[in-house]
Design a protein around this motif. Structure first.
Motif, PDB file in Angstrom:
ATOM      1  N   GLN A 136       0.445  -9.231  -2.176  1.00 29.13           N
ATOM      2  CA  GLN A 136       0.936  -8.152  -1.324  1.00 29.13           C
ATOM      3  C   GLN A 136       1.551  -7.022  -2.143  1.00 29.13           C
ATOM      4  O   GLN A 136       1.466  -5.850  -1.754  1.00 29.13           O
ATOM      5  CB  GLN A 136       1.926  -8.705  -0.301  1.00 29.13           C
ATOM      6  CG  GLN A 136       1.264  -9.635   0.702  1.00 29.13           C
ATOM      7  CD  GLN A 136       2.222 -10.244   1.711  1.00 29.13           C
ATOM      8  OE1 GLN A 136       3.425  -9.986   1.690  1.00 29.13           O
ATOM      9  NE2 GLN A 136       1.696 -11.070   2.603  1.00 29.13           N
ATOM     10  N   ALA A 137       2.153  -7.355  -3.295  1.00 31.12           N
ATOM     11  CA  ALA A 137       2.692  -6.309  -4.170  1.00 31.12           C
ATOM     12  C   ALA A 137       1.572  -5.434  -4.708  1.00 31.12           C
ATOM     13  O   ALA A 137       1.661  -4.195  -4.703  1.00 31.12           O
ATOM     14  CB  ALA A 137       3.471  -6.940  -5.319  1.00 31.12           C
ATOM     15  N   ASP A 140      -1.037  -4.341  -1.074  1.00 30.87           N
ATOM     16  CA  ASP A 140      -0.448  -3.648   0.066  1.00 30.87           C
ATOM     17  C   ASP A 140       0.593  -2.608  -0.325  1.00 30.87           C
ATOM     18  O   ASP A 140       0.732  -1.590   0.357  1.00 30.87           O
ATOM     19  CB  ASP A 140       0.189  -4.660   1.020  1.00 30.87           C
ATOM     20  CG  ASP A 140      -0.799  -5.716   1.490  1.00 30.87           C
ATOM     21  OD1 ASP A 140      -2.009  -5.439   1.472  1.00 30.87           O
ATOM     22  OD2 ASP A 140      -0.354  -6.821   1.856  1.00 30.87           O
ATOM     23  N   GLN A 141       1.338  -2.868  -1.390  1.00 34.96           N
ATOM     24  CA  GLN A 141       2.394  -1.939  -1.793  1.00 34.96           C
ATOM     25  C   GLN A 141       1.919  -0.933  -2.835  1.00 34.96           C
ATOM     26  O   GLN A 141       2.215   0.247  -2.737  1.00 34.96           O
ATOM     27  CB  GLN A 141       3.599  -2.716  -2.328  1.00 34.96           C
ATOM     28  CG  GLN A 141       4.165  -3.742  -1.364  1.00 34.96           C
ATOM     29  CD  GLN A 141       4.641  -3.131  -0.061  1.00 34.96           C
ATOM     30  OE1 GLN A 141       5.230  -2.050  -0.053  1.00 34.96           O
ATOM     31  NE2 GLN A 141       4.406  -3.821   1.045  1.00 34.96           N
ATOM     32  N   HIS A 143      -1.450  -0.620  -3.802  1.00 35.02           N
ATOM     33  CA  HIS A 143      -2.825  -0.200  -3.497  1.00 35.02           C
ATOM     34  C   HIS A 143      -3.674  -0.108  -4.772  1.00 35.02           C
ATOM     35  O   HIS A 143      -4.336   0.895  -5.035  1.00 35.02           O
ATOM     36  CB  HIS A 143      -2.819   1.138  -2.763  1.00 35.02           C
ATOM     37  CG  HIS A 143      -1.915   1.179  -1.571  1.00 35.02           C
ATOM     38  ND1 HIS A 143      -2.150   0.438  -0.425  1.00 35.02           N
ATOM     39  CD2 HIS A 143      -0.735   1.831  -1.363  1.00 35.02           C
ATOM     40  CE1 HIS A 143      -1.187   0.649   0.441  1.00 35.02           C
ATOM     41  NE2 HIS A 143      -0.307   1.484  -0.099  1.00 35.02           N
ATOM     42  N   THR A 233       3.355   3.968  -9.220  1.00 36.47           N
ATOM     43  CA  THR A 233       4.182   3.122  -8.343  1.00 36.47           C
ATOM     44  C   THR A 233       4.799   1.960  -9.110  1.00 36.47           C
ATOM     45  O   THR A 233       4.113   1.295  -9.891  1.00 36.47           O
ATOM     46  CB  THR A 233       3.333   2.548  -7.187  1.00 36.47           C
ATOM     47  OG1 THR A 233       2.809   3.629  -6.399  1.00 36.47           O
ATOM     48  CG2 THR A 233       4.166   1.645  -6.290  1.00 36.47           C
ATOM     49  N   VAL A 235       6.598  -1.579  -8.142  1.00 30.75           N
ATOM     50  CA  VAL A 235       6.931  -2.526  -7.084  1.00 30.75           C
ATOM     51  C   VAL A 235       7.975  -3.481  -7.647  1.00 30.75           C
ATOM     52  O   VAL A 235       7.716  -4.201  -8.615  1.00 30.75           O
ATOM     53  CB  VAL A 235       5.703  -3.304  -6.594  1.00 30.75           C
ATOM     54  CG1 VAL A 235       6.104  -4.234  -5.441  1.00 30.75           C
ATOM     55  CG2 VAL A 235       4.605  -2.353  -6.139  1.00 30.75           C
ATOM     56  N   ASN A 265       6.754   6.478  -7.116  1.00 32.41           N
ATOM     57  CA  ASN A 265       7.205   5.635  -6.017  1.00 32.41           C
ATOM     58  C   ASN A 265       7.866   4.363  -6.529  1.00 32.41           C
ATOM     59  O   ASN A 265       7.334   3.694  -7.425  1.00 32.41           O
ATOM     60  CB  ASN A 265       6.017   5.247  -5.131  1.00 32.41           C
ATOM     61  CG  ASN A 265       5.290   6.443  -4.582  1.00 32.41           C
ATOM     62  OD1 ASN A 265       5.885   7.286  -3.930  1.00 32.41           O
ATOM     63  ND2 ASN A 265       3.995   6.534  -4.854  1.00 32.41           N
ATOM     64  N   VAL A 267       9.166   0.806  -4.898  1.00 29.44           N
ATOM     65  CA  VAL A 267       9.033   0.065  -3.648  1.00 29.44           C
ATOM     66  C   VAL A 267       9.654  -1.318  -3.792  1.00 29.44           C
ATOM     67  O   VAL A 267       9.472  -1.993  -4.807  1.00 29.44           O
ATOM     68  CB  VAL A 267       7.544  -0.093  -3.269  1.00 29.44           C
ATOM     69  CG1 VAL A 267       7.395  -0.848  -1.963  1.00 29.44           C
ATOM     70  CG2 VAL A 267       6.867   1.271  -3.194  1.00 29.44           C
ATOM     71  N   PHE A 269       9.926  -4.896  -1.351  1.00 29.20           N
ATOM     72  CA  PHE A 269       9.461  -5.493  -0.109  1.00 29.20           C
ATOM     73  C   PHE A 269       9.734  -6.990  -0.129  1.00 29.20           C
ATOM     74  O   PHE A 269      10.004  -7.578  -1.174  1.00 29.20           O
ATOM     75  CB  PHE A 269       7.963  -5.236   0.076  1.00 29.20           C
ATOM     76  CG  PHE A 269       7.084  -6.163  -0.732  1.00 29.20           C
ATOM     77  CD1 PHE A 269       6.360  -7.162  -0.117  1.00 29.20           C
ATOM     78  CD2 PHE A 269       7.013  -6.052  -2.119  1.00 29.20           C
ATOM     79  CE1 PHE A 269       5.562  -8.022  -0.853  1.00 29.20           C
ATOM     80  CE2 PHE A 269       6.219  -6.894  -2.862  1.00 29.20           C
ATOM     81  CZ  PHE A 269       5.487  -7.887  -2.224  1.00 29.20           C
TER      82      PHE A 269
END
Length: 356
Positions: A136-137, A140-141, A143, A233, A235, A265, A267, A269
């Motif tokens: 998911q990192a 989804d986070q 991409h 990004t 994460v 970015n 992030v 999550f």
């Protein structure tokens, strides 16, 4: 059945192996005979009740739910009358509270999936929390796309070992950061480049990355920004211990604030276990594109030792708990004061105050 229970917050020695009623599956549930379980940082944070903000959802003075563990793999023993996806004898894996036990019940449409035949119970039990977090990192986070440069900080840990392999399966150029003793391990998982953090600081090198998966939190957001491509990004998955109240979330807050001021970015999550992602990961494992790195095995009676070992921050890959079909299992671990981390000791003292 035997199950590891947590009656208060503190050091792992406060966990007890108890006899509790064997669960009965509801109409939509599956009863799984657990063959193996796995330990995650989530488990030792839950045991310690640290940082204290975690207790807002789990119980202020004492845990609301004394059952422990999440990751499991095992064999379906029985199913509710409405269950159609699974049948007795199926080998499955997934995530469910209370996994450090001989049995666990799981709704058939939640975090449970078929285990590939060529994957052992121990390997399957290692997958859920860590591999779903990595997936998911990246997907989804961040991409992640084929051809992008991805750096995994903490590439030899539970999430990191899966992140390296999943990023490679997406076609990324992967750089892993780890200690000297783990360089060959990370390279064997498919990393294109490996940086030994004891010899080089990746934030000072002249290379930029589209994505950084930060499992460690040992660099400031500003330092990480220096090695990001424009609009790159970060994460944030892991962070160091920093105080009892918000602890690791301080670095997360700094990163999110920085995101408001720059193009890059940052992030944070919380991974959500679900059947679709477990099925996707099972396919990767079954095709040989992802393997579980297992550092050590413990028994159900040694869960406190397993959590204590993981809390030392030196595990390579995952720590697994075997749950053999043995009704004579007993708690066969004694605390090692010199090994128990400070966070447990500090939490134990404060827990007595908070629970009064």
């Amino acid at each position: 059945m035997k199950a590891v229970m947590q009656r208060c917050y503190g050091a792992p020695e406060m966990l007890t192996l108890e006899d509790i009623p064997k669960p009965t599956p509801a109409d939509n549930e599956v009863l799984v005979r657990v063959q193996a379980a796995a330990v995650n940082p989530l488990d030792w944070h839950s045991v310690a009740g640290w940082p204290y903000v975690m207790r807002l959802g789990g119980g202020l003075g004492t845990p609301n739910d004394p059952r422990t563990g999440v990751d499991f793999a095992g064999t379906v023993e029985s199913v509710g009358k409405q269950v159609t996806r699974f049948k007795p004898g199926d080998e499955v894996f997934g995530g469910r509270g209370g996994a450090f036990a001989e049995y666990v019940v799981v709704p058939e449409d939640r975090a449970i999936a078929a285990k590939p035949a060529n994957v052992t119970f121990e390997q399957a039990a290692a997958i859920p929390v860590a591999a779903v977090t990595a997936l998911q990192a990246l997907r989804d986070q961040a991409h992640v796309q084929a051809g992008q440069r991805v750096l995994i900080n903490g590439a030899s840990g539970g999430v990191g070992t899966f992140a390296v392999q999943i990023a490679k399966s997406f076609g990324a150029e992967v750089t892993g950061v780890c200690s000297t003793r783990n360089v060959e391990l990370v390279r064997s998982l498919g990393a294109d480049h490996v940086i030994d953090y004891k010899k080089e600081d990746f934030t000072s090198l002249n290379k930029r990355y589209d994505v950084i998966i930060d499992n460690v939190g040992n660099h400031s957001p500003l330092d990480l920004r220096h090695v990001l491509t424009p609009n790159g990004t970060v994460v944030i998955v892991g962070a160091p211990k920093r105080g009892p109240w918000i602890g690791m979330f301080l670095g997360v807050i700094k990163g999110i604030v920085l995101s408001w001021l720059v193009d890059e970015n940052f992030v944070f999550f919380v991974a959500q276990l679900n059947q679709d992602d477990l099925t996707f990961l099972a396919r990767l494992a079954g095709e040989g594109k992802m393997t579980s790195v297992i550092d050590r095995n413990f028994t159900l009676g040694e869960v406190p030792a397993a959590i204590e070992y993981l809390a030392g921050w030196h595990a390579r890959g995952k720590v697994v708990v075997r749950v053999p079909p043995d009704s004579n299992q007993s708690q066969n671990w004694k605390p090692t004061p010199n090994v128990v981390s400070n966070v447990f000791n500090e939490s134990s003292k404060r827990s007595m105050i908070l629970s009064r």
